[in-house]
Scaffold this motif. Structure first.
Motif, PDB file in Angstrom:
ATOM      1  N   ASP A  84       0.798  -1.081   0.087  1.00 49.79           N
ATOM      2  CA  ASP A  84      -0.184  -0.175  -0.071  1.00 49.79           C
ATOM      3  C   ASP A  84       0.784   1.476   0.009  1.00 49.79           C
ATOM      4  O   ASP A  84       0.609   2.337  -0.509  1.00 49.79           O
ATOM      5  CB  ASP A  84      -0.838  -0.054   1.179  1.00 49.79           C
ATOM      6  CG  ASP A  84      -1.852  -1.193   1.094  1.00 49.79           C
ATOM      7  OD1 ASP A  84      -2.313  -1.506   0.024  1.00 49.79           O
ATOM      8  OD2 ASP A  84      -2.579  -1.404   2.210  1.00 49.79           O
ATOM      9  N   LYS A  85       1.798   1.254   0.817  1.00 51.16           N
ATOM     10  CA  LYS A  85       2.921   2.184   0.826  1.00 51.16           C
ATOM     11  C   LYS A  85       3.455   2.666  -0.436  1.00 51.16           C
ATOM     12  O   LYS A  85       3.683   3.539  -0.844  1.00 51.16           O
ATOM     13  CB  LYS A  85       4.065   2.081   2.029  1.00 51.16           C
ATOM     14  CG  LYS A  85       4.747   3.367   2.061  1.00 51.16           C
ATOM     15  CD  LYS A  85       5.756   3.094   3.233  1.00 51.16           C
ATOM     16  CE  LYS A  85       6.745   4.089   3.841  1.00 51.16           C
ATOM     17  NZ  LYS A  85       7.858   4.021   4.781  1.00 51.16           N
ATOM     18  N   LEU A  86       3.807   1.468  -1.229  1.00 52.15           N
ATOM     19  CA  LEU A  86       4.319   1.634  -2.572  1.00 52.15           C
ATOM     20  C   LEU A  86       3.681   2.221  -3.458  1.00 52.15           C
ATOM     21  O   LEU A  86       4.124   3.136  -4.235  1.00 52.15           O
ATOM     22  CB  LEU A  86       5.213   0.280  -2.834  1.00 52.15           C
ATOM     23  CG  LEU A  86       5.743   0.212  -4.236  1.00 52.15           C
ATOM     24  CD1 LEU A  86       7.124   1.037  -4.108  1.00 52.15           C
ATOM     25  CD2 LEU A  86       6.240  -1.339  -4.697  1.00 52.15           C
ATOM     26  N   ARG A  87       2.285   1.722  -3.345  1.00 55.07           N
ATOM     27  CA  ARG A  87       1.146   2.338  -4.418  1.00 55.07           C
ATOM     28  C   ARG A  87       1.206   3.823  -4.169  1.00 55.07           C
ATOM     29  O   ARG A  87       1.021   4.644  -5.084  1.00 55.07           O
ATOM     30  CB  ARG A  87       0.050   1.524  -4.166  1.00 55.07           C
ATOM     31  CG  ARG A  87       0.121   0.050  -5.010  1.00 55.07           C
ATOM     32  CD  ARG A  87      -1.210  -0.386  -5.212  1.00 55.07           C
ATOM     33  NE  ARG A  87      -2.029  -0.590  -3.808  1.00 55.07           N
ATOM     34  CZ  ARG A  87      -2.177  -1.761  -3.148  1.00 55.07           C
ATOM     35  NH1 ARG A  87      -1.458  -2.878  -3.768  1.00 55.07           N
ATOM     36  NH2 ARG A  87      -2.731  -1.954  -2.082  1.00 55.07           N
ATOM     37  N   ARG A  88       1.096   4.132  -2.968  1.00 64.39           N
ATOM     38  CA  ARG A  88       0.691   5.661  -2.411  1.00 64.39           C
ATOM     39  C   ARG A  88       2.032   6.334  -3.009  1.00 64.39           C
ATOM     40  O   ARG A  88       1.705   7.505  -3.447  1.00 64.39           O
ATOM     41  CB  ARG A  88       0.570   6.007  -1.054  1.00 64.39           C
ATOM     42  CG  ARG A  88      -0.678   5.324  -0.369  1.00 64.39           C
ATOM     43  CD  ARG A  88      -0.804   5.967   1.054  1.00 64.39           C
ATOM     44  NE  ARG A  88       0.006   5.411   1.870  1.00 64.39           N
ATOM     45  CZ  ARG A  88       0.018   4.193   2.415  1.00 64.39           C
ATOM     46  NH1 ARG A  88      -0.977   3.437   2.252  1.00 64.39           N
ATOM     47  NH2 ARG A  88       0.836   3.826   3.375  1.00 64.39           N
ATOM     48  N   ASN A  89       3.249   5.990  -2.877  1.00 63.18           N
ATOM     49  CA  ASN A  89       4.513   6.653  -3.387  1.00 63.18           C
ATOM     50  C   ASN A  89       4.255   6.702  -4.854  1.00 63.18           C
ATOM     51  O   ASN A  89       4.807   7.728  -5.429  1.00 63.18           O
ATOM     52  CB  ASN A  89       5.861   5.671  -3.015  1.00 63.18           C
ATOM     53  CG  ASN A  89       6.023   5.858  -1.584  1.00 63.18           C
ATOM     54  OD1 ASN A  89       5.537   6.946  -0.892  1.00 63.18           O
ATOM     55  ND2 ASN A  89       6.669   5.066  -1.005  1.00 63.18           N
TER      56      ASN A  89
END
Length: 311
Positions: free
Chosen positions: A304-309
């Motif tokens: 999820d963090k990677l997608r947000r970045n």
């Protein structure tokens, strides 16, 4: 009635009450544990002990010397309590002798006999017998008694085939559970030896095999070996044995029709040969499941963090 019809109707009531007994067990477990569990020794939705108990009770009631009158409530209560308690005692003892496992255990209740039976449940069996004989069976008999033999025989035949197949599969699962416990016991013993070596080298407190199942704790312990002469050898030994035990426990956890189902169905199961291993296996399985959930949650959070970045 002919002997064939008597046998057909006996089988019919055995299967019907075995299934109803299974339903009672599932509801009882759901209320106590707040989850659905396939209760009983067999894989299918049937508890034979209830079928045997109810069929035996019905035959006893028909042979009671009460003239034209139906047996009274007190008679049904006493006969039902004695009969079902005897079946529970014999069934528990036979299963223990066959598999060296106590599938249920009343040792924590006062007045129990070998953990197989206890007064508290005997009274419940007596009360249940009254309800079944006086209220439930008359209703079910309105449908079952008129059923013709041409319907009963094929129905009994199909159910009997599935039942015997289930007995074979469940027996293999019980034997397999004992085998798995033996293998886990041997792995735990080897891992304990390796853990004792690690404790000796590092001069720390004793490390249990269950503690070393945690990959992070294992790596932290192994990291302290870097400056030791036999670090590589001990690291390889501990890692291999911990991995083997972890893999064996995962096999148990994935065996939904075998060991895993039996462990869930009988939460108070006791093993005569591997009591400590059975208890630690239950604890280790819970621990490994929690670790797996934590790893999954961490991976999801990272994704999820990677997608947000990226956005």
């Amino acid at each position: 009635m002919t002997p064939l019809e008597i046998a057909a109707r006996t089988l019919y009531w055995f299967f019907l009450y075995g299934v109803l007994g299974w339903c009672v067990e599932v509801v009882y477990a759901a209320i106590r544990e707040h989850r659905l569990v396939n209760r009983g020794f067999l894989c299918g939705p049937i508890c034979p002990i209830y079928g045997f108990g109810m069929v035996g009770l019905l035959y006893c009631m028909r042979r009671m010397p009460s003239g034209d009158r139906e047996p009274g409530v007190v008679t049904v209560f006493v006969v039902g309590m004695v009969l079902t308690t005897a079946i529970e005692l014999i069934g528990g003892w036979v299963l223990f002798r066959l598999y060296h496992i106590r599938w249920w255990d009343y040792s924590h209740l006062k007045g129990n006999l070998g953990g197989y039976i206890c007064p508290q449940f005997s009274l419940l069996w007596g009360l249940g017998s009254v309800i079944m004989v006086k209220a439930v069976h008359p209703l079910l008999a309105r449908v079952g008694d008129p059923m013709p033999l041409r319907v009963l025989l094929p129905l009994d035949g199909v159910l009997l085939v599935f039942f015997l197949a289930d007995v074979g599969v469940s027996t293999a699962a019980a034997i397999g559970l004992n085998k798995r416990l033996k293998e886990i016991d041997e792995l735990r013993a080897k891992l304990r030896l390796s853990s004792d070596k690690l404790t000796e080298v590092l001069g720390t407190g004793a490390m249990t095999a269950d503690t070393l199942l945690d990959e992070q704790k294992l790596q932290l312990a192994l990291a302290k070996l870097e400056s030791r002469d036999n670090a590589a050898e001990l690291r390889a030994e501990l890692t291999a044995r911990a991995d083997a035990l972890r893999a064996k426990l995962r096999d148990v956890d994935l065996d939904k029709l075998g060991a895993r189902r039996l462990l869930r169905a009988f939460p108070k199961m006791q093993s005569a040969r591997y009591a400590e291993t059975l208890a630690s296996t239950r604890t280790a399985l819970v621990h490994l499941r929690q670790l797996a959930r934590n790893a999954k949650a961490a991976a999801q959070e990272a994704a999820d963090k990677l997608r947000r970045n990226d956005t």
